[in-house]
Design a protein around this motif. Structure first.
Motif, short mmCIF file in Angstrom:
data_model
loop_
_atom_site.label_atom_id
_atom_site.label_comp_id
_atom_site.label_asym_id
_atom_site.label_seq_id
_atom_site.Cartn_x
_atom_site.Cartn_y
_atom_site.Cartn_z
N GLN A 10 -7.26 5.99 -9.04
CA GLN A 10 -6.32 4.87 -9.02
C GLN A 10 -5.96 4.60 -7.57
OE1 GLN A 10 -2.10 5.32 -10.25
NE2 GLN A 10 -2.67 3.80 -11.80
N SER A 11 -6.16 3.35 -7.14
CA SER A 11 -5.85 2.99 -5.76
C SER A 11 -5.35 1.56 -5.67
CB SER A 11 -7.08 3.15 -4.88
OG SER A 11 -6.78 2.76 -3.55
N PHE A 12 -4.15 1.42 -5.16
CA PHE A 12 -3.60 0.09 -4.87
C PHE A 12 -3.96 -0.33 -3.45
CE2 PHE A 12 -1.01 1.74 -8.30
CZ PHE A 12 -1.00 0.67 -9.18
N GLY A 27 0.79 -1.21 0.00
CA GLY A 27 0.00 0.00 0.00
C GLY A 27 0.83 1.27 0.00
N GLY A 28 2.08 1.18 -0.44
CA GLY A 28 2.96 2.34 -0.44
C GLY A 28 2.68 3.34 -1.54
N LEU A 29 1.93 2.94 -2.55
CA LEU A 29 1.60 3.86 -3.64
C LEU A 29 0.36 4.67 -3.26
CD1 LEU A 29 2.22 1.48 -6.66
CD2 LEU A 29 3.73 3.26 -5.79
N PRO A 30 0.35 5.94 -3.63
CA PRO A 30 -0.77 6.79 -3.22
C PRO A 30 -2.06 6.51 -4.00
CG PRO A 30 0.68 8.01 -4.67
CD PRO A 30 1.34 6.67 -4.41
N THR A 31 -3.16 6.79 -3.36
CA THR A 31 -4.46 6.80 -4.03
C THR A 31 -4.60 8.18 -4.65
OG1 THR A 31 -5.40 5.24 -2.46
CG2 THR A 31 -6.95 6.63 -3.66
N LYS A 32 -4.95 8.23 -5.95
CA LYS A 32 -5.02 9.53 -6.61
C LYS A 32 -6.12 9.57 -7.65
CE LYS A 32 -1.38 8.24 -9.86
NZ LYS A 32 -0.05 8.55 -10.37
N VAL A 33 -6.60 10.78 -7.89
CA VAL A 33 -7.61 11.01 -8.92
C VAL A 33 -6.90 11.05 -10.27
CG1 VAL A 33 -9.31 12.64 -9.81
CG2 VAL A 33 -9.11 12.27 -7.34
N ILE A 34 -7.37 10.23 -11.19
CA ILE A 34 -6.82 10.16 -12.54
C ILE A 34 -7.58 11.11 -13.46
CG2 ILE A 34 -6.44 8.64 -14.53
CD1 ILE A 34 -4.68 7.99 -12.15
N SER A 35 -8.90 11.17 -13.28
CA SER A 35 -9.76 11.99 -14.12
C SER A 35 -10.98 12.40 -13.32
CB SER A 35 -10.18 11.18 -15.35
OG SER A 35 -11.13 11.88 -16.11
N VAL A 39 -8.21 -1.33 -9.33
CA VAL A 39 -7.02 -0.48 -9.32
C VAL A 39 -7.39 0.89 -9.89
CG1 VAL A 39 -4.63 -0.09 -10.01
CG2 VAL A 39 -5.37 -2.39 -9.41
N ASN A 40 -7.92 0.96 -11.12
CA ASN A 40 -8.48 2.21 -11.64
C ASN A 40 -10.00 2.09 -11.51
OD1 ASN A 40 -6.03 3.37 -12.31
ND2 ASN A 40 -6.05 2.55 -14.38
N TYR A 41 -10.53 2.73 -10.49
CA TYR A 41 -11.96 2.63 -10.15
C TYR A 41 -12.72 3.79 -10.80
CZ TYR A 41 -10.28 -0.56 -6.53
OH TYR A 41 -9.70 -1.59 -5.86
N VAL A 42 -13.85 3.48 -11.44
CA VAL A 42 -14.67 4.48 -12.10
C VAL A 42 -15.95 4.68 -11.27
CG1 VAL A 42 -15.89 5.11 -14.21
CG2 VAL A 42 -13.79 3.76 -14.35
N PHE A 43 -16.27 5.93 -11.00
CA PHE A 43 -17.44 6.28 -10.20
C PHE A 43 -18.28 7.30 -10.96
CE2 PHE A 43 -14.12 5.14 -7.25
CZ PHE A 43 -14.75 4.39 -6.27
N ASP A 44 -19.61 7.15 -10.83
CA ASP A 44 -20.53 8.20 -11.25
C ASP A 44 -20.76 9.09 -10.04
OD1 ASP A 44 -20.99 7.57 -13.89
OD2 ASP A 44 -22.85 6.46 -13.50
N ALA A 82 -20.37 9.63 -4.67
CA ALA A 82 -19.84 8.67 -5.64
C ALA A 82 -20.53 7.32 -5.56
CB ALA A 82 -18.35 8.50 -5.44
N ARG A 83 -20.83 6.78 -6.75
CA ARG A 83 -21.35 5.41 -6.87
C ARG A 83 -20.41 4.65 -7.79
NH1 ARG A 83 -26.94 4.65 -9.71
NH2 ARG A 83 -25.64 5.38 -11.42
N TRP A 84 -19.86 3.54 -7.31
CA TRP A 84 -18.91 2.74 -8.07
C TRP A 84 -19.59 2.15 -9.30
CZ3 TRP A 84 -18.68 -2.70 -8.84
CH2 TRP A 84 -17.50 -3.16 -9.43
N ILE A 85 -18.90 2.23 -10.43
CA ILE A 85 -19.41 1.68 -11.69
C ILE A 85 -18.60 0.45 -12.10
CG2 ILE A 85 -19.75 2.15 -14.16
CD1 ILE A 85 -21.65 3.62 -12.29
#
Length: 72
Positions: free
Chosen positions: A34-36, A17-25, A64-69, A57-60
Motif C-alpha cells: 500500500q502506497s499513497f 505523502g504523509g502516510l507510510p508505504t507498507k507491505v500489506i501481504s 494505492v494497493n499495488y500487487v507484484f509477482d 518484483a514485477r508489477w501486476i
C-alpha cells in the motif's frame, strides 16, 4: 463537525505523502504494497521483500494497493 475535520486531515496527509508505504501481504511469490506515494515507492518496497527470496518484483496491478509477482 469532528468527522469532517478528521476526514480533511486524513486527505491532507494522503495528498502530501504523509502516510507510510507498507507491505500489506507477502509470500515468496507475491507482494501487496500500500502506497499513497506512488508506484516508485511501492516498487522499491516490493523489491526489498522479493529480494528476501532471491527474486525481484514485477508489477501486476493496482493503484494505492499495488500487487507484484516475485520473479527470478
Amino acid at each position: 463537525m469532528k468527522l469532517v475535520s478528521a476526514i480533511t486531515v486524513s486527505m491532507s496527509l494522503a495528498a502530501c505523502g504523509g502516510l507510510p508505504t507498507k507491505v500489506i501481504s507477502t509470500s515468496p511469490r507475491t507482494v501487496v504494497v500500500q502506497s499513497f506515494k506512488g508506484m516508485q515507492a511501492a516498487q522499491t518496497m516490493a523489491n526489498e521483500e522479493c529480494a528476501k527470496h532471491g527474486r525481484f518484483a514485477r508489477w501486476i496491478s493496482g493503484d494505492v494497493n499495488y500487487v507484484f509477482d516475485c520473479i527470478n
